[in-house]
Design a protein around this motif. Structure first.
Motif, PDB file in Angstrom:
ATOM      1  N   ASP A   1      45.807  36.855  36.588  1.00 41.93           N
ATOM      2  CA  ASP A   1      45.063  36.035  35.720  1.00 41.93           C
ATOM      3  C   ASP A   1      45.113  36.804  34.205  1.00 41.93           C
ATOM      4  O   ASP A   1      45.405  36.169  33.455  1.00 41.93           O
ATOM      5  CB  ASP A   1      43.583  36.303  36.012  1.00 41.93           C
ATOM      6  CG  ASP A   1      42.724  35.268  34.975  1.00 41.93           C
ATOM      7  OD1 ASP A   1      43.153  34.282  34.927  1.00 41.93           O
ATOM      8  OD2 ASP A   1      41.658  35.636  34.646  1.00 41.93           O
TER       9      ASP A   1
ATOM     10  N   SER B   1      46.997  34.252  31.586  1.00 43.58           N
ATOM     11  CA  SER B   1      46.247  33.901  30.709  1.00 43.58           C
ATOM     12  C   SER B   1      46.770  34.133  29.344  1.00 43.58           C
ATOM     13  O   SER B   1      46.496  33.508  28.477  1.00 43.58           O
ATOM     14  CB  SER B   1      44.745  34.383  30.875  1.00 43.58           C
ATOM     15  OG  SER B   1      44.132  33.746  32.013  1.00 43.58           O
TER      16      SER B   1
ATOM     17  N   GLY C   1      46.212  29.655  33.483  1.00 38.08           N
ATOM     18  CA  GLY C   1      45.329  30.649  34.422  1.00 38.08           C
ATOM     19  C   GLY C   1      44.372  29.939  35.242  1.00 38.08           C
ATOM     20  O   GLY C   1      43.955  30.105  36.342  1.00 38.08           O
TER      21      GLY C   1
END
Lengths: 179, 534
Positions: free
Chosen positions: B48, B52, B59
């Motif tokens: 993540d 992200s 994400g």
């Protein structure tokens, strides 16, 4: 095959990988080190005159001498070209073990030295000039290289007090001999 | 009535809970669950963070994608459980004389599977949601949602499971006697699972090593997940409502609607097909037992055939057959290959200091795989239950009976192990010297656990229950860990290279010989004193 056994057989390599990685990392950190600093004789801005043969690039990696130097710490040189600058203005070449900067035409670049792992890097700004570029508005009397100024573009003006051409510096590639 | 039926199903678990094996299995299950939660949490957090940084929307869609994957795993797990429970021949024979309505039977089985689905959801999906929230510092209400999510998800999954269990049982029934087709299907399935595991394991190690986004994911992988996200209903809709607070009413309604609809449809489908499928299953079992022509075969041959059937699974155990022949070589490859990359990449300085670390780690993986596979393929005397009486009355020497019990799984596991090592040799994962030394060490270790496991089991059945045959395998895994630690320490001394592996071979060989001697000296005594459970 019970599902729990499949889960175990799939999880065991992950556990081994985890222990292996952290164990090996801990051991590596106790015996080896990375380059913690890069030492060189360049200022934050340097100038290089266009010429056929290259300028030797030299830097030394600084590290804890009590430990051995880990792999991936050989120093490498790279050029960053500001936007609008042609990639032909200068290139990095390698002669044997030594890096050199080949200046082809006028322009501005950033020259970066880093270790192979890229855990540390150091950069200087390089202005590439030739004889046709002399600062506008100077008194015109001083045309020696030491006081030569250059106005390479409209928003950059710098005075050079010295030129580093063929300056004798320590070669960078053999510094791993400490190993 | 439903409560009583559930009581009956859970009663089987309670009966098992009295045995030592159950508690060892329970502890192993707990460790597996905690390990799975840790791995999922760790991987979610790092993936993540990486994704992200690239794009926030990536994400989110990746979370949706992996939640859908976890849902599929959950369904697969539940499907096997539901089929075993719903169409169990013995269960149906026991229940058929009782006046219990069909809807009560199906509903009780759905509740039973539902409870296990909640546990699956808590292990697989909740850690992903929690770690996603932790990375974004969501408000506490979000974590209440994370805890409740498996309760709702299990409603959907149990519905899907009881819809799919009907075609699954039909396919299973049709394939029952087509061994080659079953083997091919299971083989392809295991290859697929191992391939996916290989990708996951590679990503896991790359995360440990701190690889960047570009090095971690293949070009287009994240993009394809991003594009796939909106189609993964109802996860996308629910998480859009919860995490992004957009389209809240439609998202929540879609999810809750699916939660209601799915179990209803599942119940209706299973209700209508339950009786017919169970009867068909019963008939085939009876026919199989009566009509099967019997070949004339020697006593030893029959015993070997019985052991082979138990190991390779002529009945429902085909999973282990596929695992043995297909999964192990592939798994060895997908595990040892990235480990080698770690050791010759970032850890090169360590392998300079401990030159045989690579072989030592390979040996450890081999030991543990062998222990698990051997444990799975061996059918100990304690597993024979009432058949033990027949075995003891066979007109054969007791040593021959025990030897067949030991050697059949030993040969199969050994064969699979040698094939695995040949794969590793030809893919360049092990050198030629390591290959021979690992084979030698592996076979000695296999002999040790094969003889040791059966001898411990026989000793156990004498009536003095001190230990269990499963605990012997746990101890043998601990031995392999201690041996690995010793090897690493010895690397700093004078014993290195081939001498180190020779030392291992001597030590393991001594243990194997001691077990073989035990078999020759005490085998007959243990065999005679084994108590038959009635």
């Amino acid at each position: 095959m019970k599902r729990v056994n499949i889960s175990v057989i799939l999880l065991v390599p992950m556990a081994i990988g985890l222990v292996l990685y952290f164990g090996a990392t801990g051991y590596r950190n106790s015996i080896a080190t990375d380059v913690t600093d890069i030492r060189w004789d360049y200022g934050s801005t340097e100038r290089f005159k266009v010429r056929g043969d290259g300028y030797p690039l030299a830097a030394t990696g600084v590290y804890d001498e009590n430990k051995i130097l880990d792999y991936g710490n050989d120093l490498v040189w790279n050029i960053t070209y500001p936007s609008g600058t042609s990639r032909d203005v200068a290139t990095i070449g390698i002669k044997g073990d030594a890096y050199y900067l080949k200046v082809n035409s006028i322009g501005e670049i950033d020259v970066t030295c880093s270790n192979e792992k890229n855990t540390i890097e150091r950069t200087f700004h390089a202005i590439l000039f030739d004889d046709s570029y002399v600062e506008e508005g100077t008194d015109g009397g001083d045309s020696t290289e030491e006081s030569q100024t250059s106005n390479l573009n409209n928003n950059f003006k710098v005075v050079y007090n010295h030129i580093k051409e063929d300056k004798s510096v320590e070669t960078s590639r053999n510094w791993r001999k400490a190993l | 009535m439903i409560i009583e039926l559930l009581h009956k199903d859970f009663g089987l678990y309670r009966a098992l809970a009295k045995s030592r094996e159950f508690w060892i299995g329970f502890v192993v299950r707990m460790i597996v669950m905690l390990g799975t939660i840790s791995v999922i949490s760790y991987m979610t957090y790092w993936m993540d963070r990486l994704i992200s940084d690239h794009s926030e929307y990536f994400g989110f869609n990746t979370l949706v994608f992996f939640l859908a994957m976890a849902f599929l795993i959950q369904i697969f797990d539940g499907l096997i459980m539901a089929r075993d429970m719903t169409f169990d021949h013995v269960d149906h024979v026991t229940m058929s004389p009782l006046i219990i309505s069909r809807d009560a039977i199906v509903f009780s089985k759905m509740i039973f599977v539902y409870i296990f689905q909640i546990v699956d959801g808590l292990v697989l999906s909740t850690p992903m949601l929690v770690m996603y929230g932790v990375g974004r510092q969501f408000i506490p209400y979000y974590y209440i949602f994370c805890a409740l999510y498996p309760l709702f998800l299990a409603l959907i999954s149990v519905g899907v499971i009881f819809i799919l269990v009907v075609p699954f049982q039909l396919i299973h029934h049709v394939m029952k006697d087509r061994y080659l087709v079953r083997f091919l299907i299971m083989g392809v399935f295991m290859i697929g699972v191992t391939y996916l595991y290989g990708i996951g394991f590679d990503v896991y190690l790359k995360m440990l090593e701190g690889y960047g986004y570009e090095e971690m994911f293949a070009e287009g992988f994240i993009d394809s997940m991003f594009k796939l996200g909106p189609y993964l209903a109802p996860f996308y809709q629910l998480l859009t409502a919860i995490c992004r607070q957009q389209q809240i009413i439609s998202g929540v309604c879609t999810f809750l609607g699916t939660c209601l609809l799915s179990p209803m449809v599942g119940f209706i489908v299973s209700y209508f097909f339950y009786e017919g499928l169970v009867r068909r299953n019963d008939k085939s079992k009876v026919r199989k037992n009566i009509d099967k022509p019997r070949r004339k075969i020697s006593m030893k041959g029959a015993l070997i055939e019985k052991e082979l059937q138990q190991t390779l699974g002529k009945g429902d155990n085909l999973f282990s057959f596929a695992l043995l022949l297909v999964m192990m070589p592939l798994l060895m490859y997908v595990v040892l290959s990235p480990m080698k990359r770690v050791l010759i990449g970032n850890m090169r300085i360590v392998t300079d200091m401990v030159p045989d670390l690579e072989t030592i780690v390979q040996l450890l993986v081999v030991y543990i795989f062998l222990a698990i596979v051997q444990m799975q393929t061996t059918q100990p005397y304690s597993g024979e239950e009432e058949n033990l009486k027949t075995i003891k009355l066979l007109p054969l020497k007791d040593k021959s009976i025990t030897l067949i019990k030991i050697l059949v799984p030993f040969c199969l596991t050994g064969l699979s192990f040698i094939v695995s090592m040949i794969v590793c040799l030809f893919t360049g994962i092990v050198s030629l010297t390591s290959f021979f030394m690992i084979i030698l060490n592996g076979l000695l270790y296999l002999a040790f656990i094969a003889f040791g496991g059966v001898m411990v089991d026989m000793a156990d059945l004498r009536g003095k229950k001190h230990t269990s045959w499963i605990s012997f395998y746990v101890v043998s895994c601990l031995y392999s860990l201690i041996l690995t630690g010793t090897n690493i320490l010895m690397e700093f001394g004078v014993v290195k290279g081939i001498y180190l592996l020779a030392f291992d071979a001597c030590l393991t060989g001594a243990l194997a010989i001691s077990m073989i001697v035990l078999y020759f000296v005490r085998g007959s005594e243990y065999f005679a004193k084994m108590e038959v459970s009635v």
